[in-house]
Each structure stands twice: as C-alpha cells, then as structure tokens.
Design a protein around this motif. Structure first.
Motif, short mmCIF file in Angstrom:
data_model
loop_
_atom_site.label_atom_id
_atom_site.label_comp_id
_atom_site.label_asym_id
_atom_site.label_seq_id
_atom_site.Cartn_x
_atom_site.Cartn_y
_atom_site.Cartn_z
N LEU A 297 -6.93 12.54 1.09
CA LEU A 297 -7.54 11.27 1.52
C LEU A 297 -6.53 10.12 1.43
O LEU A 297 -6.51 9.24 2.29
CB LEU A 297 -8.77 10.95 0.67
N VAL A 298 -5.70 10.14 0.42
CA VAL A 298 -4.65 9.12 0.30
C VAL A 298 -3.65 9.27 1.44
O VAL A 298 -3.23 8.29 2.08
CB VAL A 298 -3.93 9.22 -1.06
N GLY A 299 -3.25 10.54 1.71
CA GLY A 299 -2.28 10.79 2.78
C GLY A 299 -2.79 10.37 4.15
O GLY A 299 -2.00 9.96 5.01
N SER A 300 -4.08 10.47 4.36
CA SER A 300 -4.67 10.08 5.65
C SER A 300 -5.12 8.62 5.67
O SER A 300 -5.76 8.18 6.62
CB SER A 300 -5.87 10.98 5.97
N GLN A 301 -4.80 7.89 4.59
CA GLN A 301 -5.14 6.47 4.46
C GLN A 301 -6.65 6.22 4.45
O GLN A 301 -7.11 5.11 4.75
CB GLN A 301 -4.50 5.65 5.60
N ALA A 302 -7.42 7.25 4.07
CA ALA A 302 -8.87 7.06 3.94
C ALA A 302 -9.21 6.26 2.70
O ALA A 302 -10.24 5.61 2.63
CB ALA A 302 -9.57 8.42 3.90
N LEU B 42 0.83 -1.20 0.00
CA LEU B 42 0.00 0.00 0.00
C LEU B 42 0.86 1.26 0.00
O LEU B 42 0.55 2.25 -0.66
CB LEU B 42 -0.93 -0.01 1.22
N SER B 43 1.97 1.22 0.74
CA SER B 43 2.88 2.38 0.77
C SER B 43 3.53 2.59 -0.59
O SER B 43 3.79 3.73 -0.99
CB SER B 43 3.95 2.19 1.85
N ASN B 44 3.77 1.51 -1.32
CA ASN B 44 4.32 1.64 -2.68
C ASN B 44 3.31 2.27 -3.62
O ASN B 44 3.67 3.02 -4.53
CB ASN B 44 4.73 0.26 -3.21
N CYS B 45 2.04 1.98 -3.39
CA CYS B 45 0.98 2.55 -4.24
C CYS B 45 0.86 4.06 -4.05
O CYS B 45 0.50 4.79 -4.98
CB CYS B 45 -0.37 1.90 -3.92
N SER B 46 1.13 4.54 -2.84
CA SER B 46 0.96 5.95 -2.53
C SER B 46 2.24 6.76 -2.69
O SER B 46 2.30 7.92 -2.29
CB SER B 46 0.43 6.11 -1.10
N LYS B 47 3.26 6.16 -3.29
CA LYS B 47 4.50 6.90 -3.52
C LYS B 47 4.32 7.89 -4.67
O LYS B 47 3.57 7.62 -5.62
CB LYS B 47 5.63 5.93 -3.88
N PRO B 48 5.01 9.05 -4.63
CA PRO B 48 4.95 9.99 -5.75
C PRO B 48 5.47 9.34 -7.02
O PRO B 48 6.37 8.48 -6.96
CB PRO B 48 5.85 11.14 -5.30
N PRO B 49 4.96 9.70 -8.18
CA PRO B 49 5.40 9.06 -9.44
C PRO B 49 6.84 9.42 -9.78
O PRO B 49 7.33 10.51 -9.43
CB PRO B 49 4.43 9.64 -10.48
N ASP B 50 7.52 8.54 -10.47
CA ASP B 50 8.92 8.76 -10.85
C ASP B 50 9.09 9.92 -11.84
O ASP B 50 10.14 10.54 -11.89
CB ASP B 50 9.50 7.48 -11.47
N PHE B 51 8.04 10.21 -12.60
CA PHE B 51 8.17 11.22 -13.65
C PHE B 51 7.98 12.65 -13.15
O PHE B 51 8.13 13.60 -13.91
CB PHE B 51 7.15 10.95 -14.77
N GLN B 52 7.65 12.83 -11.86
CA GLN B 52 7.25 14.16 -11.42
C GLN B 52 8.39 15.19 -11.50
O GLN B 52 8.16 16.35 -11.85
CB GLN B 52 6.67 14.12 -10.00
N HIS B 53 9.64 14.79 -11.22
CA HIS B 53 10.75 15.75 -11.30
C HIS B 53 10.92 16.25 -12.73
O HIS B 53 11.11 17.45 -12.96
CB HIS B 53 12.04 15.09 -10.81
N ASN C 272 -7.59 1.52 -1.63
CA ASN C 272 -7.43 0.79 -2.88
C ASN C 272 -6.13 1.19 -3.58
O ASN C 272 -5.88 2.39 -3.81
CB ASN C 272 -8.63 1.08 -3.79
N CYS C 273 -5.31 0.21 -3.94
CA CYS C 273 -3.99 0.48 -4.51
C CYS C 273 -4.08 1.18 -5.87
O CYS C 273 -3.36 2.12 -6.14
CB CYS C 273 -3.22 -0.83 -4.65
N VAL C 274 -4.98 0.72 -6.73
CA VAL C 274 -5.13 1.30 -8.06
C VAL C 274 -5.57 2.76 -7.96
O VAL C 274 -5.05 3.65 -8.64
CB VAL C 274 -6.13 0.49 -8.91
N ALA C 275 -6.53 3.00 -7.07
CA ALA C 275 -7.02 4.37 -6.87
C ALA C 275 -5.91 5.28 -6.35
O ALA C 275 -5.75 6.42 -6.80
CB ALA C 275 -8.20 4.36 -5.90
N GLN C 276 -5.13 4.79 -5.39
CA GLN C 276 -4.01 5.57 -4.86
C GLN C 276 -3.00 5.92 -5.95
O GLN C 276 -2.51 7.05 -6.02
CB GLN C 276 -3.31 4.79 -3.73
N LYS C 277 -2.70 4.95 -6.81
CA LYS C 277 -1.72 5.17 -7.87
C LYS C 277 -2.22 6.23 -8.85
O LYS C 277 -1.45 7.13 -9.25
CB LYS C 277 -1.49 3.86 -8.62
N ILE C 278 -3.48 6.18 -9.22
CA ILE C 278 -4.05 7.16 -10.15
C ILE C 278 -4.01 8.56 -9.55
O ILE C 278 -3.62 9.54 -10.20
CB ILE C 278 -5.49 6.77 -10.52
#
Length: 322
Positions: free
Chosen positions: A251-256, A6-17, A259-265
């Motif tokens: 909501l993702v930051g507060s773990q509300a 779940l923590s991997n799902c909520s990580k910032p994307p690699d392309f953001q920089h 769902n992994c797919v939703a967090q990733k999007i």
C-alpha cells in the motif's frame, strides 16, 4: 515539496543492512547444521512407516536451499556491493520466497495430516507413501511457479549491477495487478494456511480431550498435538508479521497510504518482519528433533553406535599395548 517529503517517509530505513547482516549471520551456522543433519537422518534412518516424513524432508530441503544462499546475502549487506552478477542475485532473491511459501505449505500439510490420522487411524493405515510424494511434487511446481513473480517484480529495478536484494527497485504495475498480486499472496500464503493450521490444532486438541474423558491414553495422539502446535507456533512467529507487514508495504509502494508517520512505521517494520521470516530455518528443525520420536530414536541409535565404535577401537589399542 510535499511530494519530496513523502518520498523521504517511504525510504527504506538506514539500519536495514546492519539488521540483515546480523540476522543472516546468526541464522547461517545453526540453520545449516540442523537442516543438513535433518535431511540426512530423515532420508536414511527413519522408519519407512512413519507418517509426514516426506513432508518433513521437503520442509528441511526448502530451509537448506535458503540457508545455503545466506553467505552471499551476508557478503552484500556487509560490503554494500554485489560482484556476483544479475542471475545469482535474482536466484538468491527467489530462494528466499520459495523457502517461505514452501515452508508455509508443508507446515500446513503436516498439521492437516497429523489431525486427520489422529481422528481417523484407519486412514493412516491405508495411506500410501507415494501419495505424499505426489503431493510434494505438486507443491514444488505450484509454489515454484508462483514465486517467480517476486524476482520478476524486482528484476526491472536492477539498473545498478552492484545492487541486490533490499536495494532493488520495483516494477511499475497497474492498480489492478497490484491488488491481484496482494490478494493472491495474502490468501494463499497467509489467511488460508493460518485458518487450516488453527483448525487442525483446535480439532486435534479436542480429539485428545475426548479420548481423555473416555479413559483412552494414546501417546501418539499427544505427540500429534505437540506437532500441530509447533507448526502453528512457527507460522505465527515467523510468517504472520511478514504478511501483515507485506500488506501495508504494498500500500505504501502504490501510494495508497499518504500519512508520513504511517509510512515510516511500515517501512521500518518491513525488514524486521523479513528477518523473522528467515528464522523459520532454525525453528522448523524442532519438529524433527523434539517431536518426531522416530527421529530421536535414530539419533540415539546413531550416537550409541559411534560411542561403541570408539570404545571398541580404544580396547583394541589397549590390548595391543605392552
């Protein structure tokens, strides 16, 4: 194992920089030129009787403050290190949100003022410039104070002195504080301004139709409609995606949201929405260059005077030549 996934799902994307570096590089030059010229012309060459000019000057100043911080952001996202200290990091971070919410409020004020003065011309005649100045001062005090929450929220996460901006951590907050901050930001920075701008646009358009049915053709009211429509366009393109994204990001930051797919999007879309918000620095000047007739007239006059000076100097040189 589930918590780790779940923590991997909520990580910032690699392309953001890369996305931030490209976006801010694209914005910097046109944003700097357009807003510098806008502040200069609006302050010195606009007829003092023009309406909404005070709000436009403040809007351009807010954009310019953010644009001037972009080189430091570009440096960080290209080099992946921050050598300029904690204070400058938090200042640049603060200016981003100060620009966003100051722009939202001043776009809303321009829309409201244009609608009110279109529907009630006598109010426009009685309205004093000092009223706009007083309103602007209040806006800066309120918005400036409210936006302090953003660097405070992220400052405790600055454990690494070489990290900044998107790589800052976040402060731990209670559920009640998180909900309160979310509601305040969404209501004051999105829902209320969007409602007001939409209402002003619809009512200005309705007023214009009524005038057309009555056989009244007023060029000024048509320009007012274009102005409020432009305010609505900038708001929808730049600020609506961010505030929709921000709601789910919290909501993702507060773990509300579990769902992994939703967090990733949500995490992938958040930096895109932030980049769209920064493009207001390039879109806002359209209000000055293409809608404010006084602005166009003064630019034409200034350009004409420059051309005349050059022609005069050439004629002087040619007359002196044998």
């Amino acid at each position: 194992m589930a918590s780790e996934n779940l923590s991997n799902c909520s990580k910032p994307p690699d392309f953001q920089h890369t996305l931030y570096a490209i976006t801010y590089t694209v914005i910097f030059i046109p944003g700097l030129l357009a807003n510098s010229i806008a502040v200069w012309v609006l302050r010195n060459y606009i007829n003092k009787k023009s309406k909404a000019i005070i709000f436009m000057i403040n809007l351009a100043s807010a954009d310019l403050a953010h644009v001037l911080s972009l080189p430091l952001r570009i440096y960080y996202y290209i080099n992946h290190t921050w050598p300029f200290g904690r204070f400058l990091c938090l200042l640049c971070f603060y200016l981003k949100y100060l620009n966003m919410y100051a722009s939202i409020i001043f776009l809303t004020l321009i829309s409201v003022q244009r609608y009110v003065f279109t529907a009630n011309p006598f109010k426009a005649k009685d309205w004093k410039r000092r009223y706009d100045v007083a309103i602007s001062v209040c806006v800066w005090i309120v918005v400036g104070s409210a936006c302090l929450a953003f660097p405070i929220y992220r400052s405790s996460g600055m454990t690494n002195s070489t990290s900044c901006f998107a790589d800052l951590g976040t402060s731990k907050m209670t559920g009640g504080t998180t909900v309160g901050m979310l509601i305040a930001a969404e209501l004051s920075g999105f829902i209320i301004p969007l409602t007001v701008i939409t209402y002003s646009t619809v009512k200005t358009r309705t007023q214009l139709k009524i005038n057309s049915l009555e056989g009244i053709k007023e060029k000024g009211k048509r320009k007012a409609l274009w102005m409020v429509m432009m305010c609505a366009f900038v708001f929808i393109i730049c600020f609506t995606p961010y505030h929709i994204s921000f709601f789910f990001y919290v909501l993702v930051g507060s773990q509300a949201i579990q769902n992994c797919v939703a967090q990733k999007i949500i995490m992938d879309f958040h930096p895109i929405s932030l980049c769209l918000a920064s493009f207001n620095c390039c879109l806002n000047p359209i209000l000055y260059f293409f809608i404010a007739s006084e602005f166009q007239n003064e630019m034409v006059k200034h350009g004409s005077s420059v051309i005349r000076m050059r022609l005069t100097s050439r004629e002087s040189v040619s007359s002196m030549s044998p």
